[in-house]
Design a protein around this motif. Structure first.
Motif, PDB file in Angstrom:
ATOM      1  N   LYS A   1       0.835  -1.216   0.000  1.00  0.00           N
ATOM      2  CA  LYS A   1       0.000   0.000   0.000  1.00  0.00           C
ATOM      3  C   LYS A   1       0.867   1.263   0.000  1.00  0.00           C
ATOM      4  N   ASN A   2       1.838   1.320   0.919  1.00  0.00           N
ATOM      5  CA  ASN A   2       2.558   2.577   1.094  1.00  0.00           C
ATOM      6  C   ASN A   2       3.565   2.871  -0.017  1.00  0.00           C
TER       7      ASN A   2
ATOM      8  N   ILE B   1      -4.308   8.533  14.276  1.00  0.00           N
ATOM      9  CA  ILE B   1      -3.435   7.823  15.215  1.00  0.00           C
ATOM     10  C   ILE B   1      -2.461   8.774  15.909  1.00  0.00           C
TER      11      ILE B   1
ATOM     12  N   ASP C   1       5.192  19.414   8.772  1.00  0.00           N
ATOM     13  CA  ASP C   1       6.134  20.533   8.783  1.00  0.00           C
ATOM     14  C   ASP C   1       7.449  20.212   8.068  1.00  0.00           C
TER      15      ASP C   1
ATOM     16  N   PHE D   1      13.751  14.719  11.419  1.00  0.00           N
ATOM     17  CA  PHE D   1      13.270  13.351  11.688  1.00  0.00           C
ATOM     18  C   PHE D   1      13.175  12.640  10.339  1.00  0.00           C
TER      19      PHE D   1
ATOM     20  N   VAL E   1       8.998   9.257   6.419  1.00  0.00           N
ATOM     21  CA  VAL E   1       8.778   8.528   5.157  1.00  0.00           C
ATOM     22  C   VAL E   1       8.149   9.471   4.130  1.00  0.00           C
ATOM     23  N   GLY E   2       7.044  10.109   4.550  1.00  0.00           N
ATOM     24  CA  GLY E   2       6.307  10.972   3.626  1.00  0.00           C
ATOM     25  C   GLY E   2       7.162  12.124   3.135  1.00  0.00           C
TER      26      GLY E   2
ATOM     27  N   THR F   1       5.962   0.491  13.240  1.00  0.00           N
ATOM     28  CA  THR F   1       4.777   0.890  14.008  1.00  0.00           C
ATOM     29  C   THR F   1       3.507   0.272  13.419  1.00  0.00           C
TER      30      THR F   1
ATOM     31  N   TYR G   1       3.770   7.276  17.002  1.00  0.00           N
ATOM     32  CA  TYR G   1       2.465   7.953  17.090  1.00  0.00           C
ATOM     33  C   TYR G   1       1.985   7.965  18.535  1.00  0.00           C
TER      34      TYR G   1
ATOM     35  N   ARG H   1      -4.685  -0.320  11.133  1.00  0.00           N
ATOM     36  CA  ARG H   1      -3.939  -1.428  11.771  1.00  0.00           C
ATOM     37  C   ARG H   1      -4.592  -1.866  13.079  1.00  0.00           C
TER      38      ARG H   1
HETATM   39  N1  EPU Z   1       6.259  13.793  11.405  1.00  0.00           N
HETATM   40  C1  EPU Z   1       6.388  15.111  11.771  1.00  0.00           C
HETATM   41  N2  EPU Z   1       6.480  16.049  10.781  1.00  0.00           N
HETATM   42  C2  EPU Z   1       6.417  15.720   9.463  1.00  0.00           C
HETATM   43  C3  EPU Z   1       6.277  14.366   9.102  1.00  0.00           C
HETATM   44  C4  EPU Z   1       6.197  13.409  10.108  1.00  0.00           C
HETATM   45  O1  EPU Z   1       6.428  15.445  12.955  1.00  0.00           O
HETATM   46  O2  EPU Z   1       6.497  16.624   8.617  1.00  0.00           O
HETATM   47  C5  EPU Z   1       6.134  12.759  12.460  1.00  0.00           C
HETATM   48  C6  EPU Z   1       4.746  12.127  12.438  1.00  0.00           C
HETATM   49  O3  EPU Z   1       3.816  12.877  13.174  1.00  0.00           O
HETATM   50  C7  EPU Z   1       5.002  10.782  13.028  1.00  0.00           C
HETATM   51  C8  EPU Z   1       6.404  10.448  12.538  1.00  0.00           C
HETATM   52  O4  EPU Z   1       6.998  11.691  12.168  1.00  0.00           O
HETATM   53  O5  EPU Z   1       5.024  10.865  14.412  1.00  0.00           O
HETATM   54  C9  EPU Z   1       6.455   9.484  11.377  1.00  0.00           C
HETATM   55  O6  EPU Z   1       5.842  10.060  10.269  1.00  0.00           O
HETATM   56  P1  EPU Z   1       6.199   9.695   8.760  1.00  0.00           P
HETATM   57  O7  EPU Z   1       6.180  10.967   8.001  1.00  0.00           O
HETATM   58  O8  EPU Z   1       7.419   8.856   8.708  1.00  0.00           O
HETATM   59  O9  EPU Z   1       4.955   8.843   8.380  1.00  0.00           O
HETATM   60  P2  EPU Z   1       3.944   9.080   7.210  1.00  0.00           P
HETATM   61  O10 EPU Z   1       4.679   9.337   5.944  1.00  0.00           O
HETATM   62  O11 EPU Z   1       2.866  10.024   7.612  1.00  0.00           O
HETATM   63  C10 EPU Z   1       3.976   6.563   6.507  1.00  0.00           C
HETATM   64  C11 EPU Z   1       2.925   5.521   6.312  1.00  0.00           C
HETATM   65  C12 EPU Z   1       2.341   5.135   7.658  1.00  0.00           C
HETATM   66  C13 EPU Z   1       3.466   4.626   8.552  1.00  0.00           C
HETATM   67  C14 EPU Z   1       4.588   5.679   8.654  1.00  0.00           C
HETATM   68  C15 EPU Z   1       5.778   5.193   9.445  1.00  0.00           C
HETATM   69  C16 EPU Z   1       2.051   6.172   4.162  1.00  0.00           C
HETATM   70  C17 EPU Z   1       0.933   6.715   3.361  1.00  0.00           C
HETATM   71  N3  EPU Z   1       1.875   6.085   5.461  1.00  0.00           N
HETATM   72  O12 EPU Z   1       3.297   7.657   7.124  1.00  0.00           O
HETATM   73  O13 EPU Z   1       1.452   4.069   7.385  1.00  0.00           O
HETATM   74  O14 EPU Z   1       2.960   4.393   9.840  1.00  0.00           O
HETATM   75  O15 EPU Z   1       5.018   6.039   7.339  1.00  0.00           O
HETATM   76  O16 EPU Z   1       6.303   4.056   8.891  1.00  0.00           O
HETATM   77  O17 EPU Z   1       3.081   5.799   3.612  1.00  0.00           O
HETATM   78  C18 EPU Z   1      -0.343   2.632   7.804  1.00  0.00           C
HETATM   79  O18 EPU Z   1      -0.048   2.063   6.748  1.00  0.00           O
HETATM   80  O19 EPU Z   1      -1.181   2.181   8.630  1.00  0.00           O
HETATM   81  C19 EPU Z   1       0.313   3.900   8.119  1.00  0.00           C
HETATM   82  C20 EPU Z   1      -0.122   4.724   9.060  1.00  0.00           C
END
Ligand code: EPU
Length: 417
Positions: A22-23, A118, A124, A160, A163-164, A303, A327, A371
């Motif tokens: 998915k991701n 979550i 940011d 940090f 991923v996104g 996570t 989270y 999840r």
């Molecule tokens: N964070 C910040 N600022 C940002 C970006 C992230 O503070 O600008 C914090 C987030 O709040 C969080 C942590 O950094 O506490 C991790 O965030 P990350 O950006 O790595 O996660 P994401 O890109 O929002 C993707 C997956 C999530 C998965 C996380 C961690 C996608 C669409 N989503 O999210 O997947 O938990 O990476 O591996 O790729 C899921 O599939 O259930 C899911 C939530």
């Protein structure tokens, strides 16, 4: 709103094949706008997040066909349009259109992204990255307006390894003059998957999968294709099921290096399995040891498997602790797990105690997030009696062909509207 009805305690055996991640897929589809023509994304899962992303692509005048697991995409007539809230809030990954459209057109207008509830989930780091490349970011009401006359590559350090943000800045950097270097980048396999698509389009990307990624901007892209990796979280979910109620359950599509943290944890708590080529065989373990588990960024324990793992640990012999470092609101599933007979206590905002082993009993529960829903699904499959999971559409956001896959290995489940 759909409901899943599960008759528990049916042994799971036979073979299932893991679908595309998915991701990865939700980033690859927005990335395809960087192609100037046609692209194909193989092994794309049939999940609702992809359905909504296709709607966004169509709004942008792109053609997308999802047939037999492949996305056939034609972006040759793409037009830049604002992405409205009713589409952007359907999933987190809508934010990948920020990086992709910014690179392509120097402007993007979209409403806030959505995703599972979550935690706060700010963006940011993405915004700071766009600004460092020379973009202006405005937030007007609940819309982001990001503009740049010119993007210029530079060295960007992430506070940090998000991923996104890593993927979004990689996408934006393809439209920048010169070289962008991301330091302290996320290393998740999904990032490697996106980089391989960009490379296939003719964009020079090096270092994906490490802490330092280098991207050379260019608009001269070609038609391209990519195959989505098998979903490591779906893999983990079925492995957990196998350890709880499997009998020689065969899970096909294993990439061992992507699930190393889970495998080492299984070794530690006494769960046996066999891996031959890309197939794991696993059976119910009657003697699971408790553990201390801490979620971390890749290659740490993911996570996204924390909640399914909680259900597993309700069957361990003793007290386990889970520390969730990504989270702040990812224990909501434990309320219903306890109603099914588990004993879990939230010790602090990010620490959970699980006392096992406890027999679970079916009851009516609610999936509060993807999840968390998976953790209740696992609980229902091992529980005595009938479990009904309400709001299960959130589970379909991340698990493709769920009913067909589970039924084919012996589960008794029904999905009703
Ligand atoms: N964070 C910040 N600022 C940002 C970006 C992230 O503070 O600008 C914090 C987030 O709040 C969080 C942590 O950094 O506490 C991790 O965030 P990350 O950006 O790595 O996660 P994401 O890109 O929002 C993707 C997956 C999530 C998965 C996380 C961690 C996608 C669409 N989503 O999210 O997947 O938990 O990476 O591996 O790729 C899921 O599939 O259930 C899911 C939530």
């Amino acid at each position: 709103m759909s409901k899943i009805r599960i008759e528990g305690q049916h042994v799971l055996s036979g073979e299932i094949k893991i679908g595309g991640a998915k991701n990865s897929a939700v980033a690859l589809l927005p990335a395809s706008v960087l192609c100037n023509g046609k692209s194909q994304i193989y092994n794309t899962p049939e999940i609702t997040d992809i359905d909504y992303l296709i709607k966004i692509m169509e709004l942008l005048n792109c053609k997308v066909e999802h047939k037999d697991g492949t996305l056939y995409i034609d972006t040759s007539k793409i037009e830049n349009k604002p992405i409205p809230e009713e589409l952007s809030v359907q999933m987190r990954a809508s934010y990948y259109f920020m990086g992709a459209l910014l690179a392509k057109f120097g402007r993007v207008e979209m409403s806030f992204p959505g995703g599972c509830n979550i935690g706060a989930r700010p963006i940011d780091i993405h915004i700071k990255g766009f600004e460092e490349l020379g973009a202006k970011v405005e937030i007007i009401k609940n819309r982001y307006i990001i503009t740049a006359d010119k993007l210029v590559g530079k060295k960007i350090y992430f506070d940090f390894p998000s991923v996104g943000a890593t993927i979004n800045i990689m996408l934006a950097a393809t439209g920048a003059e010169g070289t962008t270097i991301i330091e302290n980048a996320a290393m998740e396999p999904e990032i490697v998957n996106v980089a391989s698509f960009l490379i296939n389009m003719g964009i020079k990307v090096t270092g994906a999968g490490t802490k330092r990624i280098e991207i050379e901007g260019t608009k001269e892209t070609t038609d391209a294709f990519v195959e989505v990796f098998p979903d490591r979280i779906e893999t983990g979910t079925f492995i957990i099921l196998g350890a709880l109620i499997g009998k020689n359950l065969k899970i096909k599509g294993i990439i061992k290096t992507h699930i190393e943290a889970l495998l080492l944890k299984l070794d530690e708590i006494g769960i046996k399995y066999k891996i031959e080529n890309d197939t794991m065989t696993i059976s119910k373990c009657n003697n699971i040891s408790p553990t201390y588990l801490k979620t971390l960024t890749y290659p740490g324990f993911p996570t996204d498997l924390q909640q399914p793992m909680t259900t597993l640990l309700t069957q361990a012999n003793g007290k386990s602790i889970i520390e969730e470092t990504l989270y702040e609101n990812r224990f909501k599933n434990t309320y219903d797990l306890n109603r099914m007979g588990a004993i879990t206590n939230i010790l602090t905002l990010n620490k959970l105690e699980i006392k096992g082993p406890k027999k679970l009993k079916g009851t009516n529960v609610i999936a509060t997030d993807l999840r968390g829903g998976a953790s209740l699904l696992i609980a229902g499959l091992i529980a005595e009696g009938i479990t009904e999971i309400d709001n299960c559409d959130v589970i379909f956001r991340g698990y493709s062909d769920l009913k067909a896959k589970l039924t084919s290995i012996g589960a008794k489940i029904e999905i009703t509207e």
